[in-house]
Design an enzyme around this catalytic site. Structure first.
Site, PDB file in Angstrom:
ATOM      1  N   HIS A 122       4.064   1.231   2.266  1.00 10.51           N
ATOM      2  CA  HIS A 122       5.228   0.520   1.712  1.00 10.51           C
ATOM      3  C   HIS A 122       5.864   1.358   0.607  1.00 10.51           C
ATOM      4  CE1 HIS A 122       2.666  -3.027   3.015  1.00 10.51           C
ATOM      5  NE2 HIS A 122       3.791  -3.282   3.645  1.00 10.51           N
ATOM      6  N   LYS A 157       4.627   3.788  11.649  1.00  7.55           N
ATOM      7  CA  LYS A 157       3.373   3.134  12.048  1.00  7.55           C
ATOM      8  C   LYS A 157       3.654   2.015  13.061  1.00  7.55           C
ATOM      9  CE  LYS A 157      -0.212   0.205  10.971  1.00  7.55           C
ATOM     10  NZ  LYS A 157       0.382  -1.105  10.780  1.00  7.55           N
ATOM     11  N   HIS A 176       0.877  -1.170   0.000  1.00  5.67           N
ATOM     12  CA  HIS A 176       0.000   0.000   0.000  1.00  5.67           C
ATOM     13  C   HIS A 176       0.914   1.220   0.000  1.00  5.67           C
ATOM     14  CE1 HIS A 176       1.072   0.189   4.212  1.00  5.67           C
ATOM     15  NE2 HIS A 176       0.493  -0.980   4.457  1.00  5.67           N
TER      16      HIS A 176
HETATM   17  P1  AMP Z   1       4.769  -4.943   6.719  1.00  7.27           P
HETATM   18  O1  AMP Z   1       4.674  -5.367   5.298  1.00  7.27           O
HETATM   19  O2  AMP Z   1       3.447  -4.730   7.381  1.00  7.27           O
HETATM   20  O3  AMP Z   1       5.712  -5.806   7.529  1.00  7.27           O
HETATM   21  O4  AMP Z   1       5.428  -3.507   6.710  1.00  7.27           O
HETATM   22  C1  AMP Z   1       6.656  -3.280   6.068  1.00  7.27           C
HETATM   23  C2  AMP Z   1       7.155  -1.921   6.451  1.00  7.27           C
HETATM   24  O5  AMP Z   1       6.202  -0.937   6.049  1.00  7.27           O
HETATM   25  C3  AMP Z   1       7.335  -1.754   7.962  1.00  7.27           C
HETATM   26  O6  AMP Z   1       8.540  -1.034   8.220  1.00  7.27           O
HETATM   27  C4  AMP Z   1       6.128  -0.958   8.368  1.00  7.27           C
HETATM   28  O7  AMP Z   1       6.340  -0.144   9.505  1.00  7.27           O
HETATM   29  C5  AMP Z   1       5.922  -0.086   7.139  1.00  7.27           C
HETATM   30  N1  AMP Z   1       4.548   0.400   7.077  1.00  7.27           N
HETATM   31  C6  AMP Z   1       3.411  -0.324   7.216  1.00  7.27           C
HETATM   32  N2  AMP Z   1       2.331   0.481   7.167  1.00  7.27           N
HETATM   33  C7  AMP Z   1       2.803   1.745   7.012  1.00  7.27           C
HETATM   34  C8  AMP Z   1       2.183   3.025   6.887  1.00  7.27           C
HETATM   35  N3  AMP Z   1       0.862   3.181   6.917  1.00  7.27           N
HETATM   36  N4  AMP Z   1       2.977   4.104   6.725  1.00  7.27           N
HETATM   37  C9  AMP Z   1       4.328   3.969   6.689  1.00  7.27           C
HETATM   38  N5  AMP Z   1       4.966   2.796   6.800  1.00  7.27           N
HETATM   39  C10 AMP Z   1       4.219   1.691   6.954  1.00  7.27           C
END
Ligand code: AMP
Length: 270
Positions: free
Chosen positions: A20, A131, A17
């Site tokens: 990412h 986040k 999203h």
């Molecule tokens: P994930 O795929 O959920 O493990 O997230 C991968 C990276 O994206 C992690 O460093 C999260 O903190 C970051 N992330 C997830 N959601 C957001 C968001 N809404 N805004 C900024 N970074 C995000």
């Protein structure tokens, strides 16, 4: 991929999203970039959503390519955790607080996979989202404690216009839950506003936050805390830069959010 700038790694679990994408974009701007997509079994507890965690590799690859990423690393589980893998990496104390208290083993899973991914990709920079505030504090400690020499960049939370933080898990929300979900962030920024208006007593701020969270239709708050931004220890008195951390459930869907006091764009308004 040897380069004088070294590479920048964006570790993710995929299903991209705009949150990412902002990390990816920054990594691409900064130099040679690798994005890893790996739904890490170690960081899911029993009964959590590992099996049903949303996945869309084709779409993720398209987004990464359009963003100009140099390499997308999508390893099978056996490459990251071979059968004889025997190491665990734990950042003590920080990993037991807040989310760690309610998800035992979660942060150990995160730091173990990151140590492995850092070893496999040898980045000079790595990018994380605010986040997951507690996660980023734990990653900083990991990198400092093990002298990994990786520059950890933590980028702002990307939100919907409603204020709801983007999350891969938002797809689990029903229509009614989606309607209510922005109130989660709103509860945090209203509490930030109380602090900016002069309320510094942590217990009073948290009591207000608790009331707001408990009023959100269909939401079951799990924890709410006022913490030091670096060591995440609970604070009795609030100062600008401290962080409000909270988590809760809409049905089976767990959401987390946070607010660094004085940082919200809307903090000065109203
Ligand atoms: P994930 O795929 O959920 O493990 O997230 C991968 C990276 O994206 C992690 O460093 C999260 O903190 C970051 N992330 C997830 N959601 C957001 C968001 N809404 N805004 C900024 N970074 C995000």
């Amino acid at each position: 991929m040897a380069s004088p700038q070294g590479i920048g790694l964006v570790p993710t679990m995929g299903f991209f999203h705009a949150g990412h994408q902002s990390l990816i974009q920054r990594a691409v701007e900064d130099g040679p970039s690798v994005v890893s997509i790996f739904v890490n079994p170690l960081q899911f507890g029993e009964g959590e959503d590992f099996e049903r965690y949303p996945r869309d590799a084709d779409r993720d690859l398209r987004i990464a390519e359009e963003a100009g990423v140099d390499l997308v690393y999508m390893p099978p589980v056996a490459d990251v955790f071979p059968a004889d893998f025997a190491t665990s990496v734990v950042v003590a104390d920080l990993s037991a607080l807040y989310c760690g208290h309610f998800r035992p083993g979660h942060f150990e899973g995160v730091t173990t996979v990151l140590a492995r991914l850092f070893g496999l990709t040898r980045p000079q920079r790595a990018y994380f989202g605010q986040k997951d505030y507690q996660q980023s504090a734990i990653v900083r400690r990991l990198v400092t404690d093990l002298a990994l020499g990786i520059d950890i960049q933590v980028l702002p939370t990307i939100r919907e216009e409603s204020g709801l933080a983007l999350s891969s898990r938002n797809v689990y929300l029903t229509e009614a839950q989606r309607q209510a979900a922005p109130l989660f962030h709103q509860a945090l920024i209203e509490t930030e506003r109380d602090m900016l208006a002069g309320e510094r007593d942590g217990a009073k701020l948290l009591a207000k936050l608790e009331r707001r969270l408990k009023k959100i239709p269909g939401f079951k708050p799990q924890y709410w805390a006022l913490a030091d931004p670096q060591n995440l220890q609970p604070k009795a008195t609030a100062t600008a830069g401290d962080v409000l951390l909270a988590a809760g459930h809409f049905g089976a869907t767990r959401l987390i959010d946070n607010c660094v006091l004085g940082e919200s764009k809307t903090a000065g308004q109203m």
